[in-house]
Scaffold this active site. Structure first.
Site, PDB file in Angstrom:
ATOM      1  N   HIS A   1       0.844  -1.191   0.000  1.00 48.30           N
ATOM      2  CA  HIS A   1       0.000   0.000   0.000  1.00 48.30           C
ATOM      3  C   HIS A   1       0.879   1.240   0.000  1.00 48.30           C
ATOM      4  O   HIS A   1       1.117   1.840  -1.035  1.00 48.30           O
ATOM      5  CB  HIS A   1      -0.959  -0.041   1.197  1.00 48.30           C
ATOM      6  CG  HIS A   1      -1.881   1.120   1.253  1.00 48.30           C
ATOM      7  ND1 HIS A   1      -2.126   1.815   2.416  1.00 48.30           N
ATOM      8  CD2 HIS A   1      -2.616   1.708   0.296  1.00 48.30           C
ATOM      9  CE1 HIS A   1      -2.976   2.781   2.162  1.00 48.30           C
ATOM     10  NE2 HIS A   1      -3.291   2.736   0.882  1.00 48.30           N
TER      11      HIS A   1
ATOM     12  N   CYS B   1      -0.672   0.360   9.713  1.00 44.60           N
ATOM     13  CA  CYS B   1      -0.870   1.713   9.172  1.00 44.60           C
ATOM     14  C   CYS B   1      -2.284   1.885   8.627  1.00 44.60           C
ATOM     15  O   CYS B   1      -2.991   2.811   8.992  1.00 44.60           O
ATOM     16  CB  CYS B   1       0.143   2.013   8.076  1.00 44.60           C
ATOM     17  SG  CYS B   1       1.807   2.210   8.723  1.00 44.60           S
ATOM     18  N   HIS B   2      -2.681   1.007   7.717  1.00 45.30           N
ATOM     19  CA  HIS B   2      -3.988   1.177   7.097  1.00 45.30           C
ATOM     20  C   HIS B   2      -4.790  -0.115   7.067  1.00 45.30           C
ATOM     21  O   HIS B   2      -5.749  -0.242   6.314  1.00 45.30           O
ATOM     22  CB  HIS B   2      -3.843   1.770   5.698  1.00 45.30           C
ATOM     23  CG  HIS B   2      -3.108   3.076   5.707  1.00 45.30           C
ATOM     24  ND1 HIS B   2      -1.821   3.205   5.241  1.00 45.30           N
ATOM     25  CD2 HIS B   2      -3.460   4.280   6.181  1.00 45.30           C
ATOM     26  CE1 HIS B   2      -1.425   4.447   5.421  1.00 45.30           C
ATOM     27  NE2 HIS B   2      -2.386   5.119   5.984  1.00 45.30           N
ATOM     28  N   GLY B   3      -4.351  -1.085   7.890  1.00 46.32           N
ATOM     29  CA  GLY B   3      -5.166  -2.270   8.111  1.00 46.32           C
ATOM     30  C   GLY B   3      -5.210  -3.292   6.994  1.00 46.32           C
ATOM     31  O   GLY B   3      -6.277  -3.810   6.670  1.00 46.32           O
TER      32      GLY B   3
ATOM     33  N   PRO C   1      -6.508  -2.190   2.140  1.00 49.43           N
ATOM     34  CA  PRO C   1      -6.303  -1.342   0.967  1.00 49.43           C
ATOM     35  C   PRO C   1      -5.128  -1.733   0.077  1.00 49.43           C
ATOM     36  O   PRO C   1      -5.037  -1.250  -1.049  1.00 49.43           O
ATOM     37  CB  PRO C   1      -6.051   0.043   1.581  1.00 49.43           C
ATOM     38  CG  PRO C   1      -5.499  -0.230   2.940  1.00 49.43           C
ATOM     39  CD  PRO C   1      -6.118  -1.524   3.399  1.00 49.43           C
TER      40      PRO C   1
END
Lengths: 416, 231
Positions: B176, B195-197, B210
């Site tokens: 990502h 950070c963003h799963g 993501p």
């Protein structure tokens, strides 16, 4: 440039100089006698405040460079060395770090003033575009400066942002390697960012000179947005606006000094006091506050659009957000400049300001519900404002009657 | 600039003007400006001849739309542009990864100390690399996943070397935005990026979140049963 000078060389030496290099004449025309609308309010003082901010950053930055070492093994310690050992280094380093934030406070106020009072409209398009160029250069400079302390946020911020380049189809990875000078953020990256961080402020100063030049051709816009008609509408820049700007600078320095002396680290991030470690990621990476609105727009595109994948889509959206600023003179075609006289515009504008602050807030939050949906809504409004609302309002809105002159608007108010 | 008002007309001499001039007049007074103006006129497509000094522009042909001098201007400009590009190229190229960075392009690593179920992170080309000694259970799980469930379909065999299925070697940056996922966690016995799963499975394949791609497998080979060369 237009001639407004009443300069008469006082003696033979001045006359001699004036015939060869008329710098005194130039200064008198542009820094003293320049006819300035007499109704400028305090929102107009941020130009001078920004010049001061740039000066503060250049002076403190040159001093810091005398003590800083751009090497991955030494950079982090050298910043601590400045803060602990160098005489007065604690204050000089804090001034530079806080100064970056204060620079952006002033920059955003200056831009929002322009957006409200229609300062980008003819004949000031070039003036506005140069301002956007200064904004982009300042953003790049601030970003590179944040890498230099070589803390965890420096390193991982650089990693995340440089991954933006890899979103470019085909050549993305080559460009990323070209920018970083390696396969990941490392010593070559730190060295070149230091070099560019030193260079860019001087380029900014040059564009500021063009910005002021472009300002002095049509002259200032003003809070009623009616052009200057005769000499009764103006006062000389000095002493009227030199004093007003000076006063505003002093007031601006109060919160600036408070941060420097009482809370030098409050605008930073605790993780940046851990030395960069390429093997460990901080739990939550956030850029500096002034980049958050654009970071939110980057993250908001987490879905594919046709053949464009989400990563590239985010990059395009972030670039587009900045591009909107460049073309706003041609999106807002309303003849009336000042938002004060535009009954519909001013509500959409107020919402735009709130929306921008919301984007800033959302950028600092985790990528989870409800923030991700809110980020999409706010991003949508950002683009709607520029691409739909401004062009449509220009056509359907009936503005309030304008005063016939600046002088009338000022005197009318005094009699009321 | 106040003493002499320079207007283009002052430098743009017509043949009739030039006839009246003395030979020294033209070239000395702003000759380069004349050339610049000439250049711009060529660009605009309408050519007027500037003449220095005497009536050297004798033939009518030189006043036609293009002439020998236009060719020389374009040719000079073209050579100049190539020269400028040749100078700029090394100035840009120096930004590319240098020889010392490229020299680290391949490393050798002895995996024998890594116990089953354990994972280490080593550095290769400045990038962190996971070396994970997978348990039989993790390998089974990875092989059992149908490809249709995968966002970036790859079989477990494509991500490991035959005969060395227990070893999973991958660049440790989340696809990502480059964070380092946490090992032995997430919903698929693999990695979880805080950070963003993004969740990765025990073959390092993206399962949820993501990230667009599986964790990248670098080029590597086993030189012996325990010695691996990456790069």
């Amino acid at each position: 440039m237009s001639e407004h000078s009443t300069y008469v060389p006082g003696n033979a030496v001045e006359k001699w100089l004036d015939d060869r290099l008329p710098v005194v004449r130039f200064a008198k025309e542009h820094l003293m006698d320049f006819p300035t609308p007499k109704n400028l309010n305090y929102w107009w003082t941020f130009g001078a405040i920004l010049v001061m901010c740039l000066g503060v950053q250049i002076v403190t930055g040159i001093i810091l460079a005398m003590h800083y070492t751009p090497n991955v093994a030494l950079a982090f310690d050298s910043v601590e060395h400045i803060r602990r050992n160098v005489s007065g280094g604690r204050v000089i380093q804090a001034t530079h770090a806080v100064g970056a934030s204060m620079f952006f406070v002033a920059l955003y106020i200056h831009m929002f003033r322009g957006l409200f009072y229609g300062s980008y409209k003819a004949p000031r398009e070039i003036l506005w575009i140069l301002g956007v160029v200064i904004f982009l250069l300042t953003t790049a400079t601030a970003f590179m400066g944040y890498i230099l302390p070589w803390g965890q946020m420096s390193f991982w911020g650089a990693t995340v942002i440089s991954n933006i380049f890899s979103a470019i189809p085909l050549v993305g990875d080559s460009i990323k390697q070209l920018v970083l000078g390696g396969f990941a953020v490392g010593n070559p990256t730190l060295n070149r960012f230091f070099s560019l961080h030193y260079l860019l402020p001087f380029i900014i100063a040059a564009v500021v000179a063009l910005h002021i030049w472009a300002l002095h051709v049509p002259g200032n816009n003003n809070p009623v947005g009616v052009e200057v008609k005769d000499s009764r509408d103006t006062v000389p820049f000095h002493p009227y606006y030199t004093m007003k700007d000076l006063f505003a600078m002093v007031v601006f320095m109060i919160p600036f000094a408070w941060f420097v002396f009482f809370a030098p680290d409050i605008l930073g991030h605790p993780d940046n006091y851990i030395m960069a470690n390429p093997q460990v990621t901080p739990a939550h990476i956030v850029p500096e506050w002034y980049l958050l609105p654009f970071y939110t727009i980057l993250r908001a595109i987490d879905f594919n659009i046709l053949f464009i994948d989400s990563k590239l889509g985010g990059v395009i959206a972030m670039g587009g957000a900045m591009l909107c600023l460049l073309i706003v003179p041609w999106l807002d075609t309303s003849k009336v400049r000042a938002g004060t006289f535009r009954p519909m515009f001013k509500w959409f504008y107020a919402l735009f300001v709130i929306n921008f602050i919301a984007l800033m807030y959302l950028g600092a939050q985790e990528a989870a519900e409800p923030y991700t949906t809110l980020a999409k809504v706010c991003t949508a409004y950002y683009f709607l404002y520029f691409l739909v609302i401004l062009p449509v309002l220009s056509r359907i809105e009936t503005p309030k009657p304008l005063p016939t002159s600046i002088s009338e608007s000022v005197l009318g108010k005094a009699h009321a | 600039m106040r003493s002499r008002k320079l207007s283009p007309a002052a430098h743009w001499t017509s043949p009739s003007d030039s006839a009246k001039r003395t030979p020294t007049d033209g070239p000395l007074e702003g000759g380069w400006l004349t050339i610049l103006l000439m250049w711009s006129k060529v660009g605009a497509g309408s050519v007027i001849c500037a003449s220095y000094g005497e009536t050297d522009l004798s033939t009518q042909a030189e006043h036609s739309t293009t002439n020998r001098r236009d060719f020389l201007f374009v040719a000079t400009g073209a050579v100049g542009a190539v020269g400028a590009a040749a100078v700029v190229w090394p100035l840009i190229n120096q930004l590319n990864p240098d020889a010392s960075t490229l020299a680290l392009a391949s490393i050798q690593y002895d995996v024998s100390p890594i116990a089953e179920g354990q994972s280490v992170t080593i550095m290769w080309r400045g990038l962190p690399v996971f070396v994970r000694h997978r348990t039989p259970k993790e390998i089974e799980e990875a092989k059992a996943v149908p490809l249709s469930e995968l966002k970036d379909p790859e079989t477990d065999e494509q991500r490991t070397k035959p005969g060395h299925e227990e070893w999973l070697i991958m660049i440790a940056n989340c696809t990502h935005l480059g964070c380092i996922p946490v090992g032995q966690s997430g919903d698929f016995d693999g990695w979880f990026c805080p950070c963003h799963g993004s969740h990765y499975d025990s073959a390092g394949r993206i399962r949820r979140g993501p990230a667009p791609k599986n964790l990248v497998v670098p080029p590597y080979e086993f030189l012996s049963d325990t010695l691996v060369q990456i790069g």
